[in-house]
Design an enzyme around this catalytic site. Structure first.
Site, PDB file in Angstrom:
ATOM      1  N   ILE A 198      52.134  80.513  -3.861  1.00  0.00           N
ATOM      2  CA  ILE A 198      51.916  81.917  -4.208  1.00  0.00           C
ATOM      3  C   ILE A 198      52.983  82.759  -3.506  1.00  0.00           C
ATOM      4  CG2 ILE A 198      50.317  83.871  -4.161  1.00  0.00           C
ATOM      5  CD1 ILE A 198      48.026  81.814  -3.910  1.00  0.00           C
ATOM      6  N   ARG A 199      53.912  83.308  -4.277  1.00  0.00           N
ATOM      7  CA  ARG A 199      55.038  84.061  -3.689  1.00  0.00           C
ATOM      8  C   ARG A 199      55.641  83.274  -2.532  1.00  0.00           C
ATOM      9  NH1 ARG A 199      53.582  90.003  -2.134  1.00  0.00           N
ATOM     10  NH2 ARG A 199      55.841  90.053  -1.802  1.00  0.00           N
ATOM     11  N   HIS A 211      49.710  76.709   0.127  1.00  0.00           N
ATOM     12  CA  HIS A 211      48.436  77.125   0.713  1.00  0.00           C
ATOM     13  C   HIS A 211      47.405  75.983   0.653  1.00  0.00           C
ATOM     14  CE1 HIS A 211      49.045  81.610   0.907  1.00  0.00           C
ATOM     15  NE2 HIS A 211      49.987  81.304   0.027  1.00  0.00           N
ATOM     16  N   ARG A 255      62.620  83.999   1.947  1.00  0.00           N
ATOM     17  CA  ARG A 255      61.377  84.685   1.604  1.00  0.00           C
ATOM     18  C   ARG A 255      61.258  84.869   0.085  1.00  0.00           C
ATOM     19  NH1 ARG A 255      60.804  90.289   1.433  1.00  0.00           N
ATOM     20  NH2 ARG A 255      58.653  91.059   1.632  1.00  0.00           N
ATOM     21  N   CYS A 269      52.887  79.297   4.139  1.00  0.00           N
ATOM     22  CA  CYS A 269      53.486  80.372   3.338  1.00  0.00           C
ATOM     23  C   CYS A 269      54.071  81.461   4.259  1.00  0.00           C
ATOM     24  CB  CYS A 269      52.480  80.926   2.344  1.00  0.00           C
ATOM     25  SG  CYS A 269      53.247  81.882   1.013  1.00  0.00           S
ATOM     26  N   GLY A 328      49.834  85.126   3.572  1.00  0.00           N
ATOM     27  CA  GLY A 328      49.579  86.547   3.432  1.00  0.00           C
ATOM     28  C   GLY A 328      50.887  87.213   3.046  1.00  0.00           C
ATOM     29  N   GLU A 329      51.291  88.216   3.779  1.00  0.00           N
ATOM     30  CA  GLU A 329      52.561  88.902   3.520  1.00  0.00           C
ATOM     31  C   GLU A 329      53.318  88.959   4.840  1.00  0.00           C
ATOM     32  OE1 GLU A 329      55.702  90.603   2.014  1.00  0.00           O
ATOM     33  OE2 GLU A 329      54.732  91.588   3.717  1.00  0.00           O
ATOM     34  N   SER A 330      54.464  88.305   4.889  1.00  0.00           N
ATOM     35  CA  SER A 330      55.139  88.095   6.169  1.00  0.00           C
ATOM     36  C   SER A 330      55.569  89.398   6.837  1.00  0.00           C
ATOM     37  CB  SER A 330      56.349  87.175   5.992  1.00  0.00           C
ATOM     38  OG  SER A 330      57.315  87.767   5.142  1.00  0.00           O
ATOM     39  N   GLU A 368      44.731  75.654   2.297  1.00  0.00           N
ATOM     40  CA  GLU A 368      43.367  76.159   2.507  1.00  0.00           C
ATOM     41  C   GLU A 368      42.683  76.530   1.193  1.00  0.00           C
ATOM     42  OE1 GLU A 368      45.898  79.858   2.345  1.00  0.00           O
ATOM     43  OE2 GLU A 368      46.110  77.780   3.051  1.00  0.00           O
TER      44      GLU A 368
END
Length: 205
Positions: free
Chosen positions: A140-141, A181, A111, A82, A50-52, A183
């Protein structure tokens, strides 16, 4: 008969449904975790991508940071993908001002190390203990691991390109993390590996 472990997915933000499906496929019972009392009822926990920074702020808002730290310190198995890898790192580089982690793995993570959303990519990564076929990983990022302590086992490194050799999968005791990722791939070897880790832990206790 081997017991079915109950594994939570931290459901504050990120790929919660996809991780839950992968865990069920791996033979675990998956539940969503948002509150401290729900955390107390699981045998292990996935911290999703997601976004840390968002995940950290939401964990703080939901009063989850300290309960997460205490359960991990007490020996609960946890896996982070991630953003979840960043959350399990003891140290961050390129984080936002004041950004905190849950910690637990003696590593320094950078990051967004592989670039922004437009720099997302897929790559084959050989993973220790997860079969001879390289894992087709989705980044992804993604972060990467810049350094690890003596207790950390490196499970996978990026291959090819300018970032070859960068650490992208680690384990320290009952904690593990990947920069990618799993998943999203349909290949649930990482989730099987973690579910087996949780199962062995519950049988030992």
């Amino acid at each position: 008969m081997t017991a079915v472990p109950t594994i939570g997915v931290l459901a504050l933000q990120g790929d919660v449904r996809e991780h839950a499906h992968a865990l069920e496929t791996a033979g675990a019972r998956a539940v969503r975790v948002r509150r401290p009392d729900e955390l107390e009822r699981v045998d292990g926990l996935v911290l999703p991508g997601g976004e840390s920074t968002t995940m950290w702020r939401l964990a703080r808002s939901f009063d989850m940071l300290e309960p997460l730290r205490k359960r991990i310190e007490a020996g609960m198995p946890a896996y982070g993908s991630c953003a979840g890898m960043i959350m399990l790192a003891d140290r961050i580089r390129d984080g936002v001002a004041g950004q905190e982690t849950v910690g637990g793995i003696d590593m320094t993570v950078r990051r967004n190390a592989f670039g922004r959303q437009v720099d997302s990519f897929e790559s084959d990564v050989p993973l220790v203990g997860m079969g001879d076929t390289p894992y087709h990983a989705v980044f992804i990022r993604a972060p990467w691991v810049e350094s690890v302590g003596d207790a950390v086992e490196v499970l996978g490194r990026a291959e090819g390109g300018p970032n070859a050799g960068r650490i992208v999968a680690v384990r320290q005791g009952r904690l593990m993390a990947t920069a990618f990722h799993p998943e999203l791939t349909g290949d649930f070897r990482v989730h099987h590996y973690f579910a087996d880790l949780v199962r062995r832990t519950t049988e030992e206790e």
